[in-house]
Design a protein around this motif. Structure first.
Motif, short mmCIF file in Angstrom:
data_model
loop_
_atom_site.label_atom_id
_atom_site.label_comp_id
_atom_site.label_asym_id
_atom_site.label_seq_id
_atom_site.Cartn_x
_atom_site.Cartn_y
_atom_site.Cartn_z
N GLU A 84 3.07 2.19 0.21
CA GLU A 84 1.93 2.87 -0.42
C GLU A 84 2.42 3.50 -1.72
N THR A 86 1.32 6.72 -3.04
CA THR A 86 1.24 8.17 -3.23
C THR A 86 2.61 8.88 -3.26
N ARG A 115 3.59 -4.10 3.86
CA ARG A 115 3.57 -3.48 5.19
C ARG A 115 3.75 -4.59 6.22
N GLU A 117 2.74 -5.76 9.04
CA GLU A 117 1.65 -5.58 10.01
C GLU A 117 1.38 -6.90 10.70
N GLY A 122 -8.24 -9.50 6.32
CA GLY A 122 -8.22 -8.25 5.54
C GLY A 122 -6.96 -7.43 5.73
N PHE A 127 -0.04 -6.96 -0.19
CA PHE A 127 -1.41 -6.85 -0.71
C PHE A 127 -1.40 -5.93 -1.92
N GLN A 129 -3.06 -2.76 -4.12
CA GLN A 129 -3.90 -1.57 -4.02
C GLN A 129 -4.17 -1.06 -5.44
N LEU A 262 -1.65 8.65 7.80
CA LEU A 262 -0.49 9.11 7.03
C LEU A 262 -0.34 10.62 7.20
N VAL A 289 -11.64 1.62 1.03
CA VAL A 289 -10.93 2.71 0.35
C VAL A 289 -10.52 3.75 1.38
N GLY A 290 -9.37 4.37 1.14
CA GLY A 290 -8.95 5.49 1.99
C GLY A 290 -8.29 6.54 1.12
N GLY A 292 -7.71 11.19 0.41
CA GLY A 292 -7.90 12.57 0.82
C GLY A 292 -7.02 13.52 0.03
N GLY A 310 -6.43 12.31 -3.83
CA GLY A 310 -6.53 10.96 -4.40
C GLY A 310 -6.96 9.97 -3.36
N GLY A 311 -6.87 8.71 -3.73
CA GLY A 311 -7.26 7.66 -2.80
C GLY A 311 -6.84 6.31 -3.33
N ALA A 313 -7.76 1.85 -2.99
CA ALA A 313 -8.63 0.77 -2.50
C ALA A 313 -7.79 -0.48 -2.29
N GLY A 314 -8.13 -1.26 -1.29
CA GLY A 314 -7.45 -2.51 -1.03
C GLY A 314 -8.08 -3.60 -1.88
N ARG A 317 -9.32 -6.77 -0.02
CA ARG A 317 -10.56 -6.53 0.74
C ARG A 317 -11.77 -6.52 -0.19
#
Ligand code: HAM
Length: 427
Positions: A84, A86, A115, A117, A122, A127, A129, A262, A289-290, A292, A310-311, A313-314, A317
């Motif tokens: 990520e 951040t 990641r 995963e 999706g 990927f 961001q 997170l 989007v994720g 906070g 902040g945030g 978006a993928g 996706r």
């Protein structure tokens, strides 16, 4: 012997030329939005010290425990492919003394993440961001503005029926009480939890709320809710964020169990989904989007106490959904095709193409070909207005034929006048 095939690594994908316009569209919309809201672009390395993510993203998170690509370098450093942005952006903020700049510092980003995963629709191992971070401001209006910016980005990309899921997960004052109460609740039901959640119960019971296992989801639905444990400061912050969202008329849904996977979040957390079939149809497994607020992260990374929000978006996706909305892109075809024959004509063609490039006149060609018939057929297929023909005779005489493809009318002009003649024919 069995023939081997080398394929892209599992969960990683090529972005082929036909998909590039979708990615370009997202990037352009992002750039425009970032420019309007006065964000500066930041790029950070694709690899960082593993410790950055252990400390920042959090050692109890699935991202750090299960999904990191980490390795030792020849020099003995332990690095990780970034899962990520951040923590890297906060590291950069501290490292470059951005706290000395006027606050808040507003940055946007775009790039690949990794990641490990389980690949599914999706969900990839590599990927892209894109996103925004506002560092150095604690006001709840910032939380609302971050949400609005993502909402606008998706609206610009013609997304309809967007739904914002929002919650507050408190801060270091009030969250410990909630965690305790949550731990008590789950301890009593430990036997019914999945094996991951039994581990999460010991490490961080909040993570149980993230679990996608059906049996854990069922148990969590009766669990205590953070909203009942918020301290006065967090409660008032959350209330103001919601009031700002009301003011902006953004559609949101309070989700008491949204905690985000997170560790660094404080107070506001949110996700944005596309709801194609009404609220029932929201696919809660694939947020677009994720984000906070993360008021404690910079201090955890040995910086000054600095609030931030902040945030992200993928991009894949977004693109997958865009593909459903936009079935193709109109391309601006060149208006000219250069057909040539023989080595001398090829040499002169190369020079003419360069002259046209300087004039920004797009020209199609198949320089490797020799048959004029095939080349003119290609010109017809592309649908150009004019074919420029440099045959052996023209090459010798330093001329070129300009043929109007619609009327068949041909003009022979001197090669050194070709660019000027071509320009005359651009409407
Ligand atoms: P995240 O929720 O982990 O948050 O990721 C944000 C978005 O990235 C997700 O909503 C999803 O669209 C996309 N995404 C995540 N994992 C994958 C995957 N494996 N394949 C495809 N897309 C994926 C963060 O990363 C935080 N850093 C966001 C943030 C920024 N919070 C504050 N500032």
């Amino acid at each position: 012997m069995k023939r081997q095939r080398i394929t892209a690594p599992t969960g990683m994908h090529d972005i082929l030329p036909d998909m590039q316009p979708y990615y370009k569209k997202v990037y352009k919309a992002l750039e425009d939005i970032a420019d309007f809201y006065d964000f500066q672009k930041i790029d950070t390395p694709i690899v960082e010290q593993l410790e950055l993510f252990e400390k920042g993203t959090g050692s109890s998170t699935d991202v750090v425990q299960k999904q990191m690509y980490s390795f030792k370098t020849k020099g003995g450093d332990t690095l990780a492919l970034r899962p990520e942005f951040t923590p890297g952006i906060c590291r950069s903020y501290i490292e470059h003394g951005m706290f000395n700049l006027p606050q808040p510092v507003k940055v946007w980003f775009y790039g690949p993440l990794f990641r490990y995963e389980r690949p599914q629709a999706g969900r990839y191992r590599q990927f892209n961001q894109c996103g925004f971070e506002i560092i150095g401001d604690e006001n709840p209006v910032i939380d609302a503005q971050v949400i609005q910016i993502f909402y606008n980005l998706l609206k610009e990309l013609k997304f309809k029926n967007l739904m914002i899921e929002i919650n507050s997960i408190g801060d270091n004052q009030c969250r410990p009480y909630y965690k305790k109460s949550l731990a008590n609740y789950f301890k009593y039901r430990e036997a019914q939890l999945c094996s991951d959640c039994r581990r999460r119960l010991k490490e961080n019971p909040l993570r149980i709320l993230d679990c996608k296992e059906e049996k854990c989801q069922r148990i969590k639905s009766q669990a205590p809710q953070m909203i009942d444990y918020l301290c006065e400061g967090c409660k008032s912050h959350f209330k103001k964020v919601l009031e700002f969202l009301d003011e902006l008329e953004l559609p949101y849904h309070l989700n008491p169990f949204l905690v985000r996977g997170l560790d660094y979040y404080t107070k506001t957390v949110f996700e944005i989904f596309e709801d194609s079939k009404g609220t029932e149809g929201v696919n809660l497994n694939s947020a677009l989007v994720g984000g906070g607020r993360y008021d404690a992260l910079i201090k955890v990374l040995f910086g000054k106490d600095t609030p931030a929000c902040g945030g992200a978006a993928g991009v894949e996706r977004i693109v997958e959904s865009l593909k459903e909305k936009i079935k193709g892109f109109s391309v601006s075809n060149p208006k000219f095709f250069l057909a040539q024959l023989g080595t001398m004509a090829k040499r002169k063609s190369l020079r003419l193409i360069e002259e046209l490039r300087v004039e920004k006149i797009k020209i199609a060609e198949t320089l490797g070909r020799d048959s004029l018939k095939t080349q003119l057929r290609t010109a017809g297929r592309i649908g150009v207005d004019y074919a420029l023909i440099l045959g052996q005779r023209e090459a010798l005489e330093d001329t070129i034929i300009i043929r109007n493809m619609a009327t068949g009318k041909q003009d022979t002009v001197k090669l050194n006048k070709a660019v000027a003649e071509i320009k005359k024919r651009i409407k």
